[in-house]
Design a protein around this motif. Sequence first.
Motif, short mmCIF file in Angstrom:
data_model
loop_
_atom_site.label_atom_id
_atom_site.label_comp_id
_atom_site.label_asym_id
_atom_site.label_seq_id
_atom_site.Cartn_x
_atom_site.Cartn_y
_atom_site.Cartn_z
N LYS A 144 0.74 -1.58 -12.71
CA LYS A 144 0.51 -2.84 -13.54
C LYS A 144 1.73 -4.00 -13.03
N LYS A 145 1.58 -4.88 -13.59
CA LYS A 145 2.83 -5.89 -12.59
C LYS A 145 4.29 -4.60 -13.28
N GLY A 146 5.44 -5.63 -12.67
CA GLY A 146 6.70 -4.92 -13.08
C GLY A 146 7.14 -3.55 -12.17
N LEU B 19 8.24 1.03 2.01
CA LEU B 19 8.99 -0.11 1.75
C LEU B 19 8.71 -0.01 0.32
N VAL B 20 9.70 -0.46 -0.91
CA VAL B 20 10.25 0.26 -2.08
C VAL B 20 10.32 -1.32 -2.68
N GLY B 21 9.49 -1.87 -3.56
CA GLY B 21 9.17 -3.10 -4.55
C GLY B 21 8.76 -3.12 -5.68
N LYS B 22 9.38 -4.74 -6.00
CA LYS B 22 8.46 -4.35 -7.45
C LYS B 22 6.97 -4.87 -7.87
N VAL B 23 5.65 -4.64 -7.94
CA VAL B 23 4.86 -5.37 -8.47
C VAL B 23 4.94 -6.17 -9.45
N VAL B 24 3.85 -7.77 -8.00
CA VAL B 24 4.11 -9.07 -8.85
C VAL B 24 2.71 -8.91 -9.55
N LYS B 25 1.35 -8.93 -8.70
CA LYS B 25 0.10 -9.16 -9.28
C LYS B 25 -0.68 -8.22 -8.58
N VAL B 26 -1.71 -7.47 -9.34
CA VAL B 26 -2.45 -6.16 -8.61
C VAL B 26 -3.86 -6.92 -9.01
N ASP B 27 -5.26 -6.14 -8.29
CA ASP B 27 -6.26 -7.05 -7.61
C ASP B 27 -6.84 -5.48 -7.30
N ASP B 28 -8.42 -5.96 -7.39
CA ASP B 28 -9.06 -4.41 -6.86
C ASP B 28 -8.50 -3.88 -5.70
N TYR C 75 -5.76 -5.08 -3.61
CA TYR C 75 -5.10 -5.19 -3.24
C TYR C 75 -3.68 -5.41 -3.96
N VAL C 76 -2.10 -5.51 -3.49
CA VAL C 76 -1.32 -5.62 -4.50
C VAL C 76 -0.29 -6.00 -3.38
N ASP C 77 -0.09 -7.10 -4.61
CA ASP C 77 1.49 -7.70 -4.25
C ASP C 77 2.47 -7.64 -4.60
N ILE C 78 3.74 -7.36 -3.40
CA ILE C 78 5.15 -6.76 -3.78
C ILE C 78 5.75 -7.32 -3.55
N ASP C 79 7.01 -7.56 -3.91
CA ASP C 79 7.93 -8.33 -3.96
C ASP C 79 9.04 -7.56 -3.22
N LEU C 80 9.81 -7.68 -1.98
CA LEU C 80 11.06 -6.97 -1.45
C LEU C 80 12.03 -6.85 -1.98
N ALA C 81 12.45 -8.41 -1.64
CA ALA C 81 13.78 -8.79 -2.18
C ALA C 81 13.29 -10.09 -2.32
N GLN C 82 14.17 -10.62 -2.90
CA GLN C 82 14.14 -11.93 -3.26
C GLN C 82 13.35 -13.17 -1.95
N GLY C 83 12.07 -13.42 -2.42
CA GLY C 83 11.49 -14.85 -0.92
C GLY C 83 10.51 -13.39 -0.36
N VAL C 84 10.69 -12.67 -0.36
CA VAL C 84 9.71 -11.84 0.35
C VAL C 84 9.23 -10.83 -0.46
N ARG C 85 7.73 -10.98 -0.10
CA ARG C 85 5.98 -11.10 -1.13
C ARG C 85 5.61 -10.48 0.05
N LYS D 74 1.87 -8.33 1.12
CA LYS D 74 0.24 -7.97 0.17
C LYS D 74 -0.66 -6.88 1.16
N ALA D 75 -0.48 -5.86 0.44
CA ALA D 75 -0.28 -4.26 0.10
C ALA D 75 -1.35 -4.24 -0.46
N VAL D 76 -2.69 -2.66 0.78
CA VAL D 76 -3.65 -2.54 0.74
C VAL D 76 -3.41 -0.79 -0.86
N LYS D 77 -3.95 -1.20 -1.78
CA LYS D 77 -3.85 -0.81 -2.92
C LYS D 77 -3.94 1.26 -2.71
#
Length: 106
Positions: free
Chosen positions: A53-55, A64-73, A75-85, A87-90
Amino acid sequence: MFEILAAAASAEAPPAWFQWAPIVGMIVIFWIFIIRPQMKRQKEHQAKIGGLKKGDQVVTAGGLVGKVVKVDDNYVDIDLAQGVRVKAVKSTIGDIIPPGGAAAND
C-alpha cells in the motif's frame, strides 16, 4: 555343475517396485526439502506483495530502497529520493521494510 547353474537361473528376480524404490525415494526427498519450501516462500511473497500500500518502505530485487507512492495492478511507483520517482514491476519488489526500520528518504 549344471545343477548350480540351473538353481541360479531359477532364482526369482526382485519385484519391479523394488527397482523403482530409490528413484521414488529421491523424488520424495526433493519434494520435502526443495520444492515444498520454495512454493511456501513464493506464496508468502505473493501475499506480501498483494498487501502493498501507499507509504510502505520497500526494497526492490535490484537493491533500491524507497517509499511506495502509488500502487497499480502490475506496477508500483516508488519515491527513491526527493524528486526521484521510478515505476517498478510489482513482482520485482523484494521485501517490505517494517515500520521503525531505517528510513529510505532521509
